[in-house]
Structures are given as structure tokens and as C-alpha cells.
Design a protein around this motif. Structure first.
Motif: not given
Length: 609
Positions: A600-606, A390-402, A248-254
Motif C-alpha cells: 500500500x501507498x508505494x510505487x516501483x519507480x518514484x 549497468x546492473x544486469x538484474x533483469x526486470x524487477x517487478x516487485x515494488x520492494x527491491x531485492x 512462484x507466488x509473487x514477483x518478489x519471491x521470484x
């Protein structure tokens, strides 16, 4: 169209195929089949229903071979019948396929004129006949597959074997995941590494447009132009896989594409138990749920929109009043506490400061019935709550939650149904129906992912815009909000969402030819109302982009673009309709060249206020 596995070896590969298909069951499917080459003869077995039924039939018929392919299918083109199940065969060519071929009707007409007859209603059979046609022109198997794929529009992952090439398996990828597993004197292909993990952890991820010739002795990969190319070998590790991009090109896509697995994993305990029980949420959940008079949900951002969907479910299914509040607002107002309300906090990371502080505030007001829905075990918010899912989504790296969002929805749906059952508001028949709906959910999510090629076309238009409106009604209004948020987060296009009925109360003033309007319009009880709202947009020259269902009975027209999910999935429709808006945001951002994973301006865990 949900799972592919293939193998070539010196040993009997039928057990490998069967085990691989069982490992792919999480994707959701309604039929399964394998095709093998034995002593120059193509043998095939297909069954509707479970993989176990197909495996039993293969065993009863004495299937054994050193080359074969297998598939689990979720019906799109054509109903759930054995004739529509994969693999499909054309004159000694057997093929399995994930994806959707958009020009299959055109190709079907052409092939019919060439003398081919069709036994199924699928788009896949077209590909099998195309490959056979090119073999008849003197091409060998790899070249025939490459020639056929050049004539296809849409998304596909293919695995092909032929009676005339008993030592070769060919695969191809465009828009759908496919990988090659490397062994010693044997090799494999799969749509998911889980399908071949019992045989090998060494994998090559095929890239867009790749084809590959797979033999016992090696693998040759070719790019979209047919030139030989090297793909890096990876050592698959379950704990590390979620931290690597793979093809994948990005974690969000993945992470968007990981949602069928994440959803399946999250609901595994419910499916295994075939019941909604309080113990899903903790050992003392029955004590916490006893006497609950209402639900208060506290969350931020995407998690707040998940809670907004849950409000509809909790009130409609459990019959309990439910309110949803932005955590950062709740913690600073003088709330009126009702200790008999269940406080539900939602956080992907379990560390969201505003949500944590809102939970502390609720507890200071006397709320002892607390439950958190979280994706990270042992994080702060679950530790501070009496109950946890507990949701079992696995690690979510992309800032935008999917995948965290869709798995939160699964957990919240489970909560709504469990509360209904605990309070005597759920019949055994309705419980069984909800379990069956969940069982099919991963397959429906996968089919929504297969819409990606069409959504890319929309994204190219969106990338040129600076503003957009999103509309939805009822339980789909929060999905419109989520779609607008995703567009804002990663493409930096200003987007707003409204309940479609509110359009005429102000937002309609913004509508013109330069304001795209995205509409979530599934076939539910509000569809006719949504159609009226769309007419209001068209009357002002607005351009509509509508996500609907296959059976919604309206199509594209001037200024109205339509993309359909394969079928309406009832109460779980918001989860399925989340996928297209995620894909729209991702591909719009891609077209605009933004930093998709790190906007820009965003973080994964606020963790700051």
C-alpha cells in the motif's frame, strides 16, 4: 548444491548434460559430476574444480548414454572433495540434490543401524540410501522417491535414476526450483531453464511438493499427496521470462530467487577480464577517475542503503573519503562542492525524481565527474551522467527491491576496487583475491537462499508482532537498515534499525518480550562487540533472532534463535547477509496476508516528489 540437469532420450545425452552444467556455472560451484545408465550399468564421473575438467574425464572414459543426471555443487555439508561431489550412488541408485536436509544426522543414524555405510560427509547421500531402502521394500522408483521425501525435513530439488528402471528418471521439489523440459521423444529436467535451453524451450514448472516420472515418451506429475496433477506448459523466452511468475507466488519471491543469476550476470565482464578496469564504467572513465579526491553518493530508499555499504568499501579499499546522502535532502541544502569528487547516483529505474534532481543540482555546483549505477539502459539518470555501470538484474517487478539491491552492491564493490587499482592502492594479489571472491559469490547467495525453510519458522513468529528492531555493526549496519525497510514495506510491521553500539543510548528502552530483535552478526572483527550488545537485550528479557556464519562459534539458547549461512565470505558478506532479511520480510508479509508485490501507498519507480 547449485545446479541440476537431467535427460532421457534416444540420442547420447552426455553432451546435453555437459552443456547444461556449463550453463549453470553462473551459480558458483566447486565440483561437478554426472551419472549415466549404460547397458544396465551405472557409471559416474566427478571432479572438483571446473565443469570442463569433469567433461574431459567423461570423454576420456568414453561416456555415452541415453539416460543421465548431472550436478554442480557448492560445498556445505563436507569439504570440497570428490567423495562429497554429486551425484551420489547407493546400490545402483544415483541422485543429485539442491538444498539442505535438516534432519540428515537423524536419518544417517537410522540408516547406519540398517546396515548402510557412508562414503561422504553430505546430507545428500542420506537421500540416496533412503530411496534404495524403500526400493528394497518392494516399491518402484517413483513410489520410493515419494516415500523417502516424506521422511525429509528441509529444502530439496532431486533428480534420481536407478539401474532397475533404465527407462525412467524421477524428480521431486520442495523449496528449491525444478522444472521439466519437454521434447520430441526426449525429455529433460533442470533447476534453471538455461541448462536445457539448447534442447527445448517447452517447460513445466514443478510446484511445492511435486514429484514427476520422466520417460522418453512423456511426463507424469504428482502433487504432495501423490495424486496425478496437470502442470501448465510454458514456452520459455529469455526476454519474457522475467515478466512471468513461473512457479512462484509473487514477483518478489521470484526476484529473490533470481539473485544468483543476477549477481553472476552483473559481474560477468569482471570475471571474463579477470581484472578491474576503468572501462567497466565507460570509455572515458580513466579521464574521469584521474585526480578524484573523494566520492559523494546520492540515492534514495534501498539504493541509499547500498550506497551506505559502499562507503565502507570505498574508504577501506580505495582509501578515498566517501559520503552518502539521501538525494531528496541533498538537493535542498547549500552543499559545498568539490569538483574533484566523483558524484555517484544510484537508481534501479534510472527515473527516480529526487535522485535525478540531486544529480542536476550537483552538476549546477560544478561537478563534472558523474557516474550512475542503474538497472535500466537508456533511462534518464544514466543519460545525464558521464559514466554508467549497468546492473544486469533483469526486470524487477516487485515494488520492494531485492535483486536490484544486491546487483547495485556488486557494482559499487567493483567501483571501490577499480578506484583502488587506478590510484595504485591495490596489489595484484589483492585484485586476484577480490576476483576469486566474486567468482564464488553466486554460490554463496544460493546457499543463503537455501536457509528459507528455517526463516519461514521465524516469519510465523514475526507475523504476530507490531514492532521490531534490527541491529548491525560496521558494514553490516546498512543491511540491518535494509532489513527493517523490507519489513516495513511489505508486512507493515513498524521496524527500526540501529548500529548495535547505539542500543544503550536510547533504543534499549523499547526492548521487552514483545519486541523481537534481529541481529546481523557475521564472523568479522566486530563479532565479540555484537555479542555484548546481544547480552544487553537478553538482560532486559528481549528475544533475539541472529543471522550469523557457520564458523561464528555460538549457538542458540533460551531466547536466542540462530540461523547460520554456510561460511563467512569476507568483504562481500553484506551481499550474502542481505538474502536472509529479504526472505524474512517476504515470509512475514505472506503470513500476514498483505499484497507482497504491491504494498500500500508505494510505487516501483518514484517519479514524483
Amino acid at each position: 548444491m547449485c545446479g541440476i540437469v537431467g535427460a532421457i532420450a534416444a540420442r547420447d545425452v552426455v553432451p546435453v548434460l555437459v552443456e547444461g552444467l556449463k550453463r549453470l556455472e553462473y551459480r558458483g560451484y566447486d565440483s561437478a559430476g554426472i551419472a549415466v545408465l549404460t547397458e544396465g550399468q551405472m557409471r559416474r564421473v566427478r571432479r572438483t574444480g571446473r565443469v570442463a575438467e569433469m567433461a574431459g574425464a567423461a570423454e576420456a572414459e568414453g561416456f555415452s548414454a541415453t539416460l543421465g543426471i548431472g550436478h554442480t555443487r557448492w560445498a556445505t555439508h563436507g569439504g570440497v572433495t570428490e567423495s562429497n561431489a554429486h551425484p551420489h550412488v547407493s546400490h545402483g541408485v544415483a541422485l543429485v540434490h539442491n538444498g539442505i536436509i535438516e534432519n540428515h544426522e537423524e536419518q544417517r543414524e537410522r540408516l547406519t543401524a540398517l546396515g548402510y555405510s557412508f562414503e561422504s560427509q553430505t546430507d545428500t547421500e542420506v537421500i540416496a540410501h533412503l530411496i534404495h531402502h524403500h526400493l528394497g521394500q518392494g516399491l518402484e522408483l517413483l513410489a520410493a522417491v515419494q516415500a523417502a521425501t516424506r521422511e525429509l525435513d528441509g529444502a530439496y530439488a532431486l533428480a534420481v535414476i536407478s539401474r532397475d528402471a533404465p527407462d525412467t528418471m524421477v524428480c521431486a521439489r520442495m523449496g528449491c526450483p525444478l522444472l521439466v523440459g519437454l521434447g520430441d521423444g526426449e525429455n529433460f529436467i533442470a533447476s534453471d531453464v538455461s541448462a536445457i535451453i539448447q534442447a527445448t524451450r517447452r517447460v513445466l514448472f514443478l510446484e511445492e511438493g511435486d514429484t514427476a516420472r520422466v520417460t522418453r515418451d512423456g511426463v507424469a506429475v504428482f502433487d504432495g499427496d501423490g495424486a496425478p496433477v496437470q502442470r501448465d506448459e510454458h514456452l520459455s523466452d529469455v526476454s519474457l521470462a522475467s515478466l512471468e511468475l513461473g512457479p512462484h507466488r509473487h514477483f518478489m519471491q521470484k526476484e529473490i530467487h533470481e539473485q544468483p543469476r543476477a549477481v553472476a550476470d552483473t559481474m560477468e565482464a569482471i570475471i571474463d577480464a579477470a581484472a578491474f578496469e576503468p572501462t567497466l564504467f565507460g570509455a572515458d572513465a580513466a579521464d574521469v577517475f584521474a585526480g578524484v579526491e573523494g566520492v559523494q553518493i546520492l540515492a534514495c530508499g534501498t539504493s541509499y542503503y547500498a550506497g551506505s555499504v559502499a562507503r565502507y568499501w570505498i574508504e577501506a579499499i580505495a582509501g578515498l573519503p566517501c559520503s552518502v546522502e539521501i538525494a531528496s535532502e541533498y538537493r535542498y541544502r547549500k552543499a559545498v562542492a568539490n569538483p574533484k569528487h566523483l558524484i555517484v547516483t544510484i537508481s534501479q529505474s534510472g527515473e527516480t525524481l529526487d535522485t535525478m534532481e540531486a544529480l542536476k543540482y550537483a552538476k549546477s555546483l560544478g561537478h563534472e565527474r558523474t557516474l550512475s549505477i542503474c538497472n535500466v539502459p537508456e533511462s534518464a539518470i544514466p543519460r545525464a551522467s558521464r559514466l554508467v555501470f549497468y546492473t544486469r538484474a533483469g526486470a524487477e517487478i516487485g515494488v520492494a527491491s531485492t535483486k536490484a539491491f544486491t546487483t547495485q552492491l556488486v557494482g559499487l564493490f567493483a567501483l571501490a576496487v577499480t578506484l583502488a587499482k587506478f590510484n595504485g592502492q591495490l596489489s595484484a594479489e589483492d585484485e586476484a583475491g577480490h576476483i576469486e571472491s566474486l567468482r564464488h559469490l553466486p554460490g554463496s547467495v544460493q546457499h543463503a537462499l537455501n536457509l528459507e525453510p528455517q526463516i519461514i519458522g521465524w516469519a510465523e513468529r514475526f507475523a504476530l508482532k507490531d514492532n521490531a528492531l534490527f541491529l548491525g555493526r560496521g558494514v553490516h549496519y546498512p543491511i540491518a537498515l535494509e532489513g527493517a525497510l523490507k519489513i516495513k514495506e511489505i508486512s507493515y510491521i513498524h521496524a527500526e534499525a540501529y548500529p548495535a553500539g547505539e542500543l544503550k543510548h536510547g533504543p534499549l528502552a523499547l526492548v521487552d518480550a514483545d519486541m523481537p530483535v534481529v541481529v546481523i552478526a557475521p564472523k568479522d572483527g566486530l563479532l565479540e562487540k555484537v555479542k555484548s550488545n546481544m547480552q544487553e537485550v537478553r538482560a532486559r528479557g528481549g528475544e533475539l533472532f541472529v543471522f550469523t556464519d557457520a564458523d561464528s562459534n555460538f549457538g542458540p539458547s533460551e531466547g536466542v534463535h540462530v540461523i547460520r549461512t554456510p561460511r563467512h565470505v569476507g568483504v562481500l558478506s553484506p551481499i550474502v547477509h542481505t538474502i536472509p532479511v529479504q526472505l524474512l520480510a517476504y515470509h512475514t508479509a505472506l503470513a500476514r496476508g498483505t499484497d507482497v508485490d504491491k504494498p500500500r501507498n508505494l510505487a516501483k519507480s518514484v517519479t514524483v516528489e
